[in-house]
Design a protein around this motif. Structure first.
Motif: not given
Ligand code: PLP
Length: 408
Positions: A106-110, A131-133, A185-187, A213-218, A244-249, A255-257
């Protein structure tokens, strides 16, 4: 006596976005006539693609009928989604990943936050600055840091990302065990080339380390020469996990996936140096602590890979990239030094010596535009702000006009 996990006391007391919200609320109260434009927090603003919405509805309808109703699903995700991911996100691009190496969540954050649970408390952790905190805070909670001194936690290896090194994390001086990388990269909004990423894979292989490797913004990568996955690099399957995440894609922040790839070749070691399968460990952890993403949401995510869904999600990302372009052009016209925004929704703007909170306050009070102060992402961000492209075109245009008017 119930006692606290002392590590939690080491966390910085307030969360960056709470501080920003407080400042914005105060400003709004004092200036009720100002229409605030938020280019701060990285949340999407546009509706889900219609292909996803249709699949989402159809999934709900199935749940409304005894004959098609589904209860608990597989913790790792339904095969229909895992197979679509493996095929379209990886195999079609020449990266070897199979469906059973994908863990839907349900999330790349988790996932980025939870993954460190699998490692010993005394592994040496290398984290980019800024860094993404989440990467840092979850390692603090797990007890991998000492005290906070002069903006840094003892025990963490900080990989500085500065103008001098083109905002690519500096290689640690000594060996590290766990390395966090995030591209785009975030930020900072920067990307990494295949040649640069290959150096990290080489480092991890030499040091028996692991890369997260966090590719949430791929999805924001439009330059075809850039790697979209770390598995495009030879040898990465043994030493890297990808998030990876569907959040930004596809606009799934509400919706969370998401999903995590753990290749079967990836090994970690016990105290006697014996190899242990990371895939097996994560499977154990995931199926013990997680009970799967809801069926309609997985159907909605699957629709991202349909012909229609692929066109719509690309258009969605292009919309934000056009916003990013407008922001870049404005920063350029005004003579600000910046990076990012070309293959990323974030623009990292150099305040030219100005403190990032001062820069934030100036933008807010002079223009009513909210950005994110770079200091919230680490010491190396203290003279930068992050501007996000996640908003409507009208708002981004209005924000840029205000900035040109007030600061030009
Ligand atoms: N990874 C990075 C680098 C992010 O910036 C974010 C969200 O801002 C996430 C992961 C979190 O993604 P998710 O919405 O899938 O939890």
């Amino acid at each position: 006596m119930i006692r606290v996990n002392e590590n939690y006391k080491k966390l910085k007391s307030s969360y960056l976005f709470a501080d920003i919200a407080g400042k914005v609320a105060t400003f709004q109260k004092e200036n009720p006539e100002t229409d605030i434009i938020r280019l701060g927090i990285g949340d999407v603003t546009r509706a889900l693609p219609s292909a996803c919405v249709r699949a989402f509805h159809a999934g709900v309808d199935e749940m409304a009928d005894d004959k098609s109703f589904r209860g608990y699903g597989p913790e790792q995700g339904y095969d229909f989604l895992r197979e679509a991911i493996a095929q379209k996100d990886f195999q079609a691009r020449g990266a070897e990943v199979s469906a059973d190496e994908i863990f839907v969540s349900d999330g790349a954050k988790c996932d980025t936050g939870n993954f460190q649970e699998l490692f010993a408390e005394d592994v040496i952790v290398a984290i980019p600055d800024p860094v993404y905190p989440v990467y840092l805070d979850t390692n603090i909670m797990a007890g991998r840091t000492g005290e906070f001194n002069d903006g840094r936690y003892d025990g963490i290896v900080y990989m500085e990302c500065t103008r001098e090194n083109n905002f690519l994390p500096s290689f640690p001086d000594g060996p590290c065990d766990l390395i966090y990388l995030c591209f785009p990269n975030n930020p900072t909004g920067t990307t990494i080339t295949k040649a640069e990423l290959a150096k990290w894979v080489g480092y991890a292989r030499e040091n028996k380390a692991l890369i997260l490797f966090d590719a949430a913004y791929e999805a924001f990568i439009r330059d075809d020469s850039l790697p979209r996955s770390i598995y495009e690099i030879e040898g990465a399957r043994e030493v890297a996990v990808e998030f990876r995440s569907f959040s930004k894609t596809a606009g799934f922040t509400g919706t969370r996936c998401a999903y995590t790839v753990v290749p079967k070749e990836c090994m970690i070691f016990d105290k006697d140096g014996e190899k242990i399968s990371l895939h097996g460990l994560w499977n154990r952890r995931h199926s013990t602590k997680f009970n799967g993403v809801s069926y309609p949401v997985q159907r909605a995510a699957e629709a991202v890979y349909s012909e229609e869904g692929a066109i719509q999600t690309r258009a969605l990302v292009s919309y934000y990239l056009k916003n990013a372009d407008l922001i870049r052009n404005t920063m350029d016209t005004m003579g600000f030094d910046f990076v990012g925004g070309d293959n990323s929704p974030y623009i990292w703007v150099d305040g030219n010596g100005r403190d990032s909170w001062e820069f934030f306050d100036m933008l807010l009070t002079k223009t009513g535009v909210v950005c994110t102060p770079g200091a919230g992402f680490g010491k190396c961000g203290r003279n930068y702000i992050r501007i996000s492209a996640f908003n409507s075109r009208e708002n981004v245009e209005a924000a840029m006009e205000r900035i040109k008017g007030a600061l030009g």
